[in-house]
Write a protein that holds these residues in place. Structure first.
Motif, PDB file in Angstrom:
ATOM      1  N   ARG A  19       0.842  -1.192   0.000  1.00 12.81           N
ATOM      2  CA  ARG A  19       0.000   0.000   0.000  1.00 12.81           C
ATOM      3  C   ARG A  19       0.880   1.247   0.000  1.00 12.81           C
ATOM      4  NH1 ARG A  19      -5.048  -0.260   3.575  1.00 12.81           N
ATOM      5  NH2 ARG A  19      -4.018   1.599   4.317  1.00 12.81           N
ATOM      6  N   ARG A  20       0.480   2.237  -0.767  1.00 17.51           N
ATOM      7  CA  ARG A  20       1.251   3.477  -0.872  1.00 17.51           C
ATOM      8  C   ARG A  20       1.417   4.139   0.490  1.00 17.51           C
ATOM      9  NH1 ARG A  20       1.246   1.639  -5.833  1.00 17.51           N
ATOM     10  NH2 ARG A  20       0.234   2.806  -7.485  1.00 17.51           N
ATOM     11  N   ARG A  21       0.323   4.208   1.214  1.00 15.98           N
ATOM     12  CA  ARG A  21       0.342   4.851   2.530  1.00 15.98           C
ATOM     13  C   ARG A  21       1.341   4.156   3.458  1.00 15.98           C
ATOM     14  NH1 ARG A  21      -2.112   4.780   7.593  1.00 15.98           N
ATOM     15  NH2 ARG A  21      -2.890   6.814   8.276  1.00 15.98           N
ATOM     16  N   ASP A  22       1.328   2.825   3.448  1.00 13.79           N
ATOM     17  CA  ASP A  22       2.246   2.065   4.305  1.00 13.79           C
ATOM     18  C   ASP A  22       3.706   2.298   3.927  1.00 13.79           C
ATOM     19  OD1 ASP A  22      -0.010   1.071   5.561  1.00 13.79           O
ATOM     20  OD2 ASP A  22       0.080  -0.889   4.580  1.00 13.79           O
ATOM     21  N   LEU A  23       3.980   2.345   2.621  1.00 12.18           N
ATOM     22  CA  LEU A  23       5.354   2.613   2.184  1.00 12.18           C
ATOM     23  C   LEU A  23       5.799   4.004   2.613  1.00 12.18           C
ATOM     24  CD1 LEU A  23       5.412   1.098  -1.414  1.00 12.18           C
ATOM     25  CD2 LEU A  23       6.715   0.319   0.567  1.00 12.18           C
ATOM     26  N   PHE A  24       4.926   4.982   2.412  1.00 13.97           N
ATOM     27  CA  PHE A  24       5.275   6.351   2.773  1.00 13.97           C
ATOM     28  C   PHE A  24       5.531   6.462   4.271  1.00 13.97           C
ATOM     29  CE2 PHE A  24       4.866  10.841   3.523  1.00 13.97           C
ATOM     30  CZ  PHE A  24       5.349  11.432   2.373  1.00 13.97           C
ATOM     31  N   LEU A  25       4.629   5.924   5.075  1.00 11.43           N
ATOM     32  CA  LEU A  25       4.795   6.010   6.535  1.00 11.43           C
ATOM     33  C   LEU A  25       5.995   5.193   7.013  1.00 11.43           C
ATOM     34  CD1 LEU A  25       1.055   5.906   7.661  1.00 11.43           C
ATOM     35  CD2 LEU A  25       2.599   7.883   7.642  1.00 11.43           C
ATOM     36  N   SER A  26       6.259   4.058   6.388  1.00 14.58           N
ATOM     37  CA  SER A  26       7.450   3.267   6.743  1.00 14.58           C
ATOM     38  C   SER A  26       8.724   4.045   6.432  1.00 14.58           C
ATOM     39  CB  SER A  26       7.468   1.943   5.982  1.00 14.58           C
ATOM     40  OG  SER A  26       6.375   1.150   6.344  1.00 14.58           O
ATOM     41  N   GLY A  27       8.734   4.698   5.269  1.00 13.07           N
ATOM     42  CA  GLY A  27       9.881   5.524   4.916  1.00 13.07           C
ATOM     43  C   GLY A  27      10.082   6.657   5.906  1.00 13.07           C
ATOM     44  N   LEU A  28       8.979   7.324   6.291  1.00 15.83           N
ATOM     45  CA  LEU A  28       9.083   8.403   7.278  1.00 15.83           C
ATOM     46  C   LEU A  28       9.582   7.880   8.627  1.00 15.83           C
ATOM     47  CD1 LEU A  28       5.949  10.662   6.711  1.00 15.83           C
ATOM     48  CD2 LEU A  28       8.337  11.288   6.438  1.00 15.83           C
ATOM     49  N   ALA A  29       9.103   6.710   9.025  1.00 15.06           N
ATOM     50  CA  ALA A  29       9.569   6.123  10.288  1.00 15.06           C
ATOM     51  C   ALA A  29      11.070   5.852  10.220  1.00 15.06           C
ATOM     52  CB  ALA A  29       8.797   4.838  10.591  1.00 15.06           C
ATOM     53  N   GLY A  30      11.553   5.373   9.075  1.00 12.48           N
ATOM     54  CA  GLY A  30      12.986   5.147   8.898  1.00 12.48           C
ATOM     55  C   GLY A  30      13.784   6.437   8.934  1.00 12.48           C
ATOM     56  N   VAL A  31      13.228   7.500   8.350  1.00  5.96           N
ATOM     57  CA  VAL A  31      13.882   8.811   8.406  1.00  5.96           C
ATOM     58  C   VAL A  31      13.990   9.261   9.856  1.00  5.96           C
ATOM     59  CG1 VAL A  31      13.621  11.254   7.812  1.00  5.96           C
ATOM     60  CG2 VAL A  31      13.263   9.515   6.061  1.00  5.96           C
ATOM     61  N   CYS A  32      12.892   9.109  10.609  1.00  3.94           N
ATOM     62  CA  CYS A  32      12.911   9.486  12.034  1.00  3.94           C
ATOM     63  C   CYS A  32      13.968   8.686  12.793  1.00  3.94           C
ATOM     64  CB  CYS A  32      11.533   9.263  12.663  1.00  3.94           C
ATOM     65  SG  CYS A  32      10.252  10.376  12.060  1.00  3.94           S
ATOM     66  N   ALA A  33      13.994   7.378  12.557  1.00  2.72           N
ATOM     67  CA  ALA A  33      14.973   6.520  13.240  1.00  2.72           C
ATOM     68  C   ALA A  33      16.399   6.935  12.886  1.00  2.72           C
ATOM     69  CB  ALA A  33      14.731   5.056  12.870  1.00  2.72           C
ATOM     70  N   SER A  34      16.627   7.252  11.619  1.00  5.76           N
ATOM     71  CA  SER A  34      17.984   7.635  11.217  1.00  5.76           C
ATOM     72  C   SER A  34      18.419   8.924  11.901  1.00  5.76           C
ATOM     73  CB  SER A  34      18.073   7.777   9.697  1.00  5.76           C
ATOM     74  OG  SER A  34      17.320   8.886   9.241  1.00  5.76           O
ATOM     75  N   TYR A  35      17.510   9.897  12.004  1.00  9.13           N
ATOM     76  CA  TYR A  35      17.869  11.147  12.665  1.00  9.13           C
ATOM     77  C   TYR A  35      18.119  10.949  14.159  1.00  9.13           C
ATOM     78  CZ  TYR A  35      17.240  14.105   8.576  1.00  9.13           C
ATOM     79  OH  TYR A  35      17.390  14.711   7.349  1.00  9.13           O
ATOM     80  N   VAL A  36      17.408  10.027  14.785  1.00  2.00           N
ATOM     81  CA  VAL A  36      17.679   9.729  16.203  1.00  2.00           C
ATOM     82  C   VAL A  36      19.078   9.143  16.344  1.00  2.00           C
ATOM     83  CG1 VAL A  36      17.080   8.168  18.095  1.00  2.00           C
ATOM     84  CG2 VAL A  36      15.301   9.477  16.968  1.00  2.00           C
TER      85      VAL A  36
END
Length: 163
Positions: A31-48
């Motif tokens: 699902r597009r929404r799931d991919l987008f939110l997963s990518g954002l979660a990964g961005v958040c994790a990387s910045y932490v």
């Protein structure tokens, strides 16, 4: 040193290509929404990861920071980098409205990219990289939470926004 930074930047740039190719392979499988939110979660994790490595000056910083940036490159490709355009293109039915939405969305993303990238070194000098990346983390968390609530699924939908 400076040579290590340049080498790391080169590797991360090279990794952007396979990360974007990965998106081509998975865009229609999830699902597009799931991919987008997963990518954002990964961005958040990387910045932490990156911010904590700088804030606490951990001994493993020489490999933790590049690993955090690698996660950032891959996550950004999956989320806001590519899926942003895919989702935006599927939100509108009417071609003129779709074109305007794509133009506004792309221009907005480009503007914020210029502002963030253009101010990063000044922010680094003013507050340090750890706090700067922590600020990016909080900005992306706010984005994640907003989209978690308001982002519709667009895959297979004929019409999301009517004119």
């Amino acid at each position: 040193g400076d040579g290590d930074s340049l080498w790391t930047a080169f590797i991360l740039s090279i990794m952007s290509l396979p990360a974007n190719l990965l998106v081509l392979l998975i865009v229609d499988r999830f699902r597009r929404r799931d991919l987008f939110l997963s990518g954002l979660a990964g961005v958040c994790a990387s910045y932490v990861v990156i911010s904590l490595a700088f804030l606490f000056d951990i001994p493993e910083k020489n490999w933790v920071v590049p690993a955090g940036f690698l996660l950032l490159v891959v996550s950004f490709a999956i989320g806001p980098g590519t899926m942003f355009v895919v989702i935006l293109s599927e939100l509108y039915e009417e071609p003129n409205l779709r074109a305007k939405g794509m133009a506004i969305g792309t221009a907005s993303m480009s503007f914020f990219s210029v502002v963030c990238n253009g101010s990063a070194l000044s922010i680094f000098d003013a507050i340090g990289p750890g706090k700067c990346f922590l600020g990016y983390f909080f900005a992306y968390v706010a984005c994640f939470l907003y989209l978690l609530v308001f982002l519709p699924e667009t895959a297979g939908n004929k019409t999301i926004v009517h004119h």
